[in-house]
Scaffold this motif. Structure first.
Motif, mmCIF file in Angstrom:
data_model
loop_
_atom_site.group_PDB
_atom_site.id
_atom_site.type_symbol
_atom_site.label_atom_id
_atom_site.label_comp_id
_atom_site.label_asym_id
_atom_site.label_seq_id
_atom_site.Cartn_x
_atom_site.Cartn_y
_atom_site.Cartn_z
ATOM 1 N N PRO A 288 0.529 -1.459 0.097
ATOM 2 C CA PRO A 288 0.532 0.212 0.307
ATOM 3 C C PRO A 288 1.053 1.424 0.285
ATOM 4 C CG PRO A 288 -0.871 -1.555 1.620
ATOM 5 C CD PRO A 288 0.160 -2.025 0.565
ATOM 6 N N GLU A 289 1.550 0.987 0.938
ATOM 7 C CA GLU A 289 2.608 2.456 0.953
ATOM 8 C C GLU A 289 3.415 2.438 -0.613
ATOM 9 O OE1 GLU A 289 6.066 4.663 3.515
ATOM 10 O OE2 GLU A 289 4.875 3.037 4.639
ATOM 11 N N ALA A 290 4.074 1.757 -0.310
ATOM 12 C CA ALA A 290 4.784 1.520 -2.379
ATOM 13 C C ALA A 290 3.800 1.969 -3.402
ATOM 14 C CB ALA A 290 5.332 0.792 -2.944
ATOM 15 N N ARG A 291 2.416 1.738 -3.355
ATOM 16 C CA ARG A 291 1.785 2.618 -3.944
ATOM 17 C C ARG A 291 1.180 3.704 -4.256
ATOM 18 N NH1 ARG A 291 -3.847 -0.709 -2.745
ATOM 19 N NH2 ARG A 291 -2.086 -2.359 -3.321
ATOM 20 N N THR A 292 1.302 4.243 -2.913
ATOM 21 C CA THR A 292 0.656 5.812 -2.989
ATOM 22 C C THR A 292 1.965 6.497 -3.267
ATOM 23 O OG1 THR A 292 -0.653 4.884 -0.797
ATOM 24 C CG2 THR A 292 -0.035 7.284 -1.209
ATOM 25 N N CYS A 293 3.319 6.027 -3.046
ATOM 26 C CA CYS A 293 4.307 6.818 -3.433
ATOM 27 C C CYS A 293 3.792 7.030 -5.122
ATOM 28 C CB CYS A 293 6.135 5.724 -3.769
ATOM 29 S SG CYS A 293 6.121 6.040 -1.028
ATOM 30 N N PHE A 320 31.055 12.373 -10.365
ATOM 31 C CA PHE A 320 30.065 13.082 -9.490
ATOM 32 C C PHE A 320 29.660 12.017 -9.519
ATOM 33 C CE2 PHE A 320 31.855 16.265 -11.892
ATOM 34 C CZ PHE A 320 32.681 17.365 -10.889
ATOM 35 N N THR A 321 28.022 12.115 -7.918
ATOM 36 C CA THR A 321 27.633 11.589 -7.770
ATOM 37 C C THR A 321 26.595 12.238 -6.994
ATOM 38 O OG1 THR A 321 28.820 10.150 -5.495
ATOM 39 C CG2 THR A 321 29.004 9.098 -7.511
ATOM 40 N N ALA A 322 24.988 11.651 -7.118
ATOM 41 C CA ALA A 322 24.195 12.393 -6.488
ATOM 42 C C ALA A 322 22.679 11.118 -6.494
ATOM 43 C CB ALA A 322 23.643 13.337 -8.044
ATOM 44 N N GLU A 323 23.064 11.064 -4.790
ATOM 45 C CA GLU A 323 22.015 10.362 -4.050
ATOM 46 C C GLU A 323 20.640 10.217 -5.207
ATOM 47 O OE1 GLU A 323 22.911 7.972 -2.654
ATOM 48 O OE2 GLU A 323 25.469 8.605 -2.786
ATOM 49 N N LEU A 324 19.816 9.727 -4.763
ATOM 50 C CA LEU A 324 18.201 9.941 -5.615
ATOM 51 C C LEU A 324 17.079 10.506 -4.545
ATOM 52 C CD1 LEU A 324 17.154 5.753 -4.829
ATOM 53 C CD2 LEU A 324 17.260 7.060 -6.501
ATOM 54 N N PRO A 325 16.252 11.599 -5.429
ATOM 55 C CA PRO A 325 16.143 12.448 -4.442
ATOM 56 C C PRO A 325 14.374 11.880 -4.081
ATOM 57 C CG PRO A 325 15.257 12.014 -7.071
ATOM 58 C CD PRO A 325 16.349 11.253 -6.750
ATOM 59 N N GLN A 326 14.131 12.710 -3.140
ATOM 60 C CA GLN A 326 13.277 12.083 -2.125
ATOM 61 C C GLN A 326 11.795 12.231 -2.364
ATOM 62 O OE1 GLN A 326 12.169 16.108 -0.146
ATOM 63 N NE2 GLN A 326 10.204 14.578 1.089
ATOM 64 N N ASP A 327 11.805 12.253 -3.489
ATOM 65 C CA ASP A 327 10.726 11.195 -4.508
ATOM 66 C C ASP A 327 11.486 9.697 -4.578
ATOM 67 O OD1 ASP A 327 12.045 11.901 -6.815
ATOM 68 O OD2 ASP A 327 10.577 11.881 -7.468
ATOM 69 N N LEU A 328 12.720 9.668 -5.144
ATOM 70 C CA LEU A 328 12.365 8.221 -6.022
ATOM 71 C C LEU A 328 12.793 7.256 -4.256
ATOM 72 C CD1 LEU A 328 14.375 8.472 -9.245
ATOM 73 C CD2 LEU A 328 12.362 7.685 -8.545
ATOM 74 N N ALA A 329 13.490 8.810 -3.526
ATOM 75 C CA ALA A 329 14.376 7.806 -2.316
ATOM 76 C C ALA A 329 13.094 6.911 -1.416
ATOM 77 C CB ALA A 329 14.559 8.588 -1.419
ATOM 78 N N GLY A 330 11.810 7.916 -1.731
ATOM 79 C CA GLY A 330 11.190 7.380 -1.243
ATOM 80 C C GLY A 330 9.918 6.196 -1.417
ATOM 81 N N LEU A 331 10.044 5.869 -2.876
ATOM 82 C CA LEU A 331 9.318 5.050 -3.354
ATOM 83 C C LEU A 331 10.741 3.991 -2.754
ATOM 84 C CD1 LEU A 331 8.278 3.367 -5.453
ATOM 85 C CD2 LEU A 331 9.822 4.579 -7.200
#
Length: 343
Positions: A288-293, A320-331
């Motif tokens: 459910p949480e993943a579906r919402t994300c 250079f490296t860039a961590e996952l942004p907030q939306d993908l990190a939450g997913l």
């Protein structure tokens, strides 16, 4: 580091000899392959503007076929001041010096002005940030742009501030590390789980004849190779793998390449309405949480996480490296909330 490149004030003539291996190629594709510092649309515009001759004959058709041993001359006018207006748009700058800027582009930001996106682009922000110190090679609407990311793809992107830097960076992107150090890696959340821990997709790409806004695997398309590696897999509500996180590295850099290649092997990107529409029903198998994300994501789950190249001035390899942004990190966190996740 500092670098000063005077802008040309006269038309530059670039002469090419057509090799045997290029015989029969379209003129626009030949120029795109041989002149990587110029965008394909810029070269097409030069052809249409009567700036290209083949064996002394003016050619205005980008699709004309060329013959072995022929001589192509491209007359490149001096760069003009950028037409896009400067706009104060926040930039996440990872690195900057006199030659280039590396930035972390957010999802939703268009790289350069085009139909439907005349303002509010990365180019508008760069003009405000850099003033006149941007390479003019990309043309009026694309000053400094060496490569692009889709509007809804986030991550690392390098911009040239001088013409010299632009040419040297563009050559590295065209070569894709075959002649030296170069890295370009993406993180992609895809539907399902590949049967193997790693693999490659070697499938030519071209415009979809049924929809010119899409790219498709086509027998006579441009060579395209994507290498992928499984990082994590995620179980659905039925206990079976429903999604995975892959690292994708490009051997070529075609439009929508990762999105099309992953869909081609049966693992389209989560959130990709263009190439993964047939997998929407699989969202019902997500926790459910993943579906919402996923419902709130409203973009393809793709992030340019690593970019490395030889600095155009010093030749030093920088990465250079860039961590996952907030939306993908939450997913990712939501997908991993199951005992079946494999890391």
């Amino acid at each position: 580091m500092s670098e000063t490149t005077p802008r040309p004030t006269e038309t530059e003539r670039i002469e090419l000899t057509i090799a045997d291996t290029d015989a029969g190629s379209r003129l626009d594709r030949l120029l795109a392959d041989r002149l990587p510092a110029f965008s394909r649309s810029r070269l097409k515009a030069l052809i249409l503007a009567e700036a290209v001759t083949v064996d002394g004959r003016l050619v205005v058709d980008p699709s004309v076929r060329v013959n072995s041993g022929g001589r192509v001359v491209v007359a490149v006018p001096p760069p003009t001041d950028p037409v896009p207006a400067p706009e104060t748009i926040p930039l996440d700058i990872v690195f900057e010096d006199a030659a280039l800027i590396v930035l972390n582009k957010p999802a939703g930001l268009v790289v350069h002005p085009a139909a439907g996106n005349a303002t509010g682009t990365l180019v508008n922000a760069l003009i405000a940030h850099c003033g006149a110190s941007l390479s003019g090679i990309g043309g009026v609407a694309r000053p400094g742009i060496v490569h692009r990311l889709d509007k809804d793809t986030s991550g690392l992107l390098v911009v040239a501030k001088t013409d010299r830097a632009h040419r040297r960076l563009a050559a590295q992107f065209a070569d894709h590390g075959r002649s030296g150090g170069f890295t370009r890696a993406y993180l992609a959340f895809v539907w399902g789980c590949p049967a193997l821990p790693s693999g490659s997709v070697d499938a030519p790409l071209d415009r979809d004849p049924r929809n010119r806004e899409k790219i498709a695997v086509r027998p006579n398309g441009r060579w395209a190779v994507t290498h992928w590696r499984l990082i994590e897999s995620y179980a659905g509500t039925d206990g079976r793998p429903v999604a995975s996180l892959l690292e994708c590295r490009l051997e070529t850099g075609r439009t929508h390449q990762i999105r099309v290649h992953m869909a081609h092997i049966g693992h389209p990107l989560l959130g990709d309405a263009t190439y993964g529409a047939g997998f929407r029903t699989k969202a019902g198998l997500l926790p459910p949480e993943a579906r919402t994300c996923l419902e709130s994501l409203r973009r393809q789950a793709l992030h340019a996480t690593c970019l490395g190249f030889a600095h155009p001035s010093s030749g030093e390899f920088i990465e250079f490296t860039a961590e996952l942004p907030q939306d993908l990190a939450g997913l990712r966190r939501a997908l991993a909330k199951t005992d079946e996740s494999v890391i």
